[in-house]
Write an enzyme that holds these catalytic residues in place. Structure first.
Site, PDB file in Angstrom:
ATOM      1  N   HIS A  59       0.829  -1.211   0.000  1.00 36.65           N
ATOM      2  CA  HIS A  59       0.000   0.000   0.000  1.00 36.65           C
ATOM      3  C   HIS A  59       0.858   1.254   0.000  1.00 36.65           C
ATOM      4  O   HIS A  59       0.392   2.339   0.294  1.00 36.65           O
ATOM      5  CB  HIS A  59      -0.951   0.001   1.188  1.00 36.65           C
ATOM      6  CG  HIS A  59      -2.007  -1.047   1.062  1.00 36.65           C
ATOM      7  ND1 HIS A  59      -1.850  -2.318   1.536  1.00 36.65           N
ATOM      8  CD2 HIS A  59      -3.216  -1.031   0.468  1.00 36.65           C
ATOM      9  CE1 HIS A  59      -2.936  -3.032   1.256  1.00 36.65           C
ATOM     10  NE2 HIS A  59      -3.770  -2.276   0.606  1.00 36.65           N
ATOM     11  N   TRP A  86     -15.652 -18.757  10.002  1.00 34.67           N
ATOM     12  CA  TRP A  86     -16.908 -17.995   9.898  1.00 34.67           C
ATOM     13  C   TRP A  86     -16.852 -16.676  10.666  1.00 34.67           C
ATOM     14  O   TRP A  86     -17.586 -15.741  10.348  1.00 34.67           O
ATOM     15  CB  TRP A  86     -18.080 -18.841  10.433  1.00 34.67           C
ATOM     16  CG  TRP A  86     -17.819 -19.404  11.802  1.00 34.67           C
ATOM     17  CD1 TRP A  86     -18.102 -18.825  12.990  1.00 34.67           C
ATOM     18  CD2 TRP A  86     -17.163 -20.635  12.101  1.00 34.67           C
ATOM     19  NE1 TRP A  86     -17.672 -19.614  14.027  1.00 34.67           N
ATOM     20  CE2 TRP A  86     -17.095 -20.740  13.515  1.00 34.67           C
ATOM     21  CE3 TRP A  86     -16.619 -21.672  11.330  1.00 34.67           C
ATOM     22  CZ2 TRP A  86     -16.507 -21.821  14.163  1.00 34.67           C
ATOM     23  CZ3 TRP A  86     -16.036 -22.758  11.975  1.00 34.67           C
ATOM     24  CH2 TRP A  86     -15.984 -22.830  13.372  1.00 34.67           C
TER      25      TRP A  86
END
Lengths: 333, 333
Positions: free
Chosen positions: B45, B226
């Site tokens: 980045h 999850w």
């Protein structure tokens, strides 16, 4: 396993706490909170925790007569001392207060120190979402989870809740920092079943799905290895410094899960746009989720969906409980 | 690998963006933000993203002349439209604004829609912490991560930042939802090295540490199975509904990482207690961490510690860059 009607569970828990000398108003609210956790399928923070709460009251860790009091703040944020009163009631009142602030101003923050265990974190998310608020809240706890690579438990399994109100069913994330709850690992171990994913380490420090080995070793897996333990660390620090309360390290020194620090941030989404836009955005995302099947008869669930499903089922059929715990709780009467 | 002095990198990036027609003030700030990401070791980045930003400006996805504008709010929270301007500059200005609000009121919230990619999430955490504020911020992005069990990417790798100011070194958690960044997996794949932990799935849908297999399959592991995908889902929804902006699903339809929704919550800790208490609490926790060694020569790091270490080293020795990208960026001059 037996099934008990919600109303009977609630009444029974209420009576148990009344017998401990808790005043009726508090006892009813506490019974409501704990039986709703059972209703939603979270026995570990529902009926299964009643004996521990009774014990903590008897040992004077929980002081049911004590009220929380304000120690700082302004019209947007408030700091409270929980005064070692009843954890879920202080947390419930903090949620009410932070929603009141958000209702007036768009957002608000409450920091609470010296509270006892608030039991199920999701309780406060569901409450806020039911009343139309977004809630972000978390608590710290005793050191019960190892930072990545460490053999020693130094960080807490601090649950983080993010709740969003929605007409079609609230979205409520109630996420602790361990991959599986201790209750779930115990349940798999009892049934001698393998966990669906890696949940901790075995004797040789290898990742394992063997619930018994994880219990034996005591090294549970933080979600995302270093990521979950870092998130746990930082939630702990923020809760302690904003409430002027204890960190997990200090709670660990006491050796009892009391004197916790908790944060509640509420946002009133109605001030940020209309509910139609909100409902549509959420529904579209859920529909996209549902269009991708995992396997026959299964689908991708949004946070809170399974809870709502269990709640409906258990309201109809009664709440499935272990007979042993039901008898134990009745034994206090 | 070559090493380039920070000042030279900053000047070079500034010149590249000036050549793209960005006005000097914005160009300097953008160069500062991106070269600081490189300085801290986040090349993915930092300098490595310069070519993509140039391309996005040329394709008119990023409109450098556009300014963000307010669409709603009061004195405590503000909603802005990023107007498809320069992502990191809109995010920087949102951080400045939310700190201004928190400085006055204790806390504040800014919701930003239609922004371009803000590049490194940690940028805004470090900025806020440097100026004495706690910052919680996050963004959504294109669907680039599968929900648990799904073969299709439906949720974004939405980074979450929590930053705490500290004299002895800020605590800054900058956590995306995938176990490893795509940059890191690419780097392991190039070097033909095994990941230190499971990072995704192979051709047979088995969890693997094989970086090449993960790249081939394209199924990265969300942290905590999850749990990470649920956290990602809910951060996405909150960002979109509070900003009145796009969800990951809608961003995905456009196929370009633009029109993102971002949230910034700032808290002024000086209003919640004195800095001595704060420093002591944090330092005690860090010291306890340091007392538990993982293995010879290694220790448990707090969030942001490694970043600070790299920053110091790279300020002295120069920033390690791939020669190829350095030449490519210079090629724009």
């Amino acid at each position: 396993m037996i099934r008990i009607k919600f109303e009977i569970l609630e009444e029974t828990i209420n009576k148990v706490f009344l017998r401990q000398g808790i005043e009726p108003g508090k006892s009813e609210l506490l019974a409501k909170i704990m039986s709703e956790s059972s209703l939603d399928g979270f026995q570990s923070h529902g009926i299964n925790r009643v004996p521990m709460m009774v014990e903590y009251i008897r040992k004077d860790f929980i002081k049911p007569g004590n009220e929380m009091f304000q120690i700082g703040g302004n019209n947007l944020y408030k700091q409270f001392d929980g005064n070692f009163g009843i954890g879920p009631i202080n947390a419930w009142n903090s949620t009410t207060e932070v929603m009141r602030i958000a209702n007036e101003n768009g957002l608000g923050l409450v920091a609470l120190r010296n509270n006892n265990h608030w039991q199920r974190a999701g309780t406060y998310g569901w409450k806020a979402a039911n009343e139309g608020f977004i809630l972000i809240c978390w608590t710290n706890t005793i050191p019960n989870l190892p930072p990545y690579g460490s053999k020693k438990n130094l960080v807490g399994n601090n649950p983080l809740v993010i709740a969003i109100p929605r007409k079609g069913g609230n979205i409520v994330l109630d996420m602790a920092m361990s991959q599986f709850s201790y209750g779930k690992i115990a349940s798999y171990a009892r049934r001698n079943k393998e966990l669906p994913e890696f949940g901790g380490y075995d004797e040789n420090n290898n990742l394992t799905k063997d619930a018994q080995a994880i219990r034996k070793k005591g090294r549970h897996l933080p979600i995302g290895f270093w990521k979950g333990s870092s998130l746990s660390f930082i939630l702990d620090i923020v809760a302690a410094i904003l409430s002027g309360g204890n960190t997990t390290r200090i709670i660990g020194e006491k050796g009892v899960d009391t004197g916790l620090s908790q944060i509640f941030i509420a946002i009133d989404p109605s001030k940020f746009g209309d509910s139609g836009f909100r409902e549509a955005l959420i529904t579209q995302t859920i529909e996209q989720f549902k269009s991708v099947s995992i396997k026959e008869g299964s689908d991708i669930r949004y946070p809170g969906e399974a809870t709502l499903r269990r709640r409906k089922e258990n309201l109809g059929k009664g709440i499935p409980l272990e007979e042993e715990i039901w008898e134990k709780v009745n034994g206090y009467l």
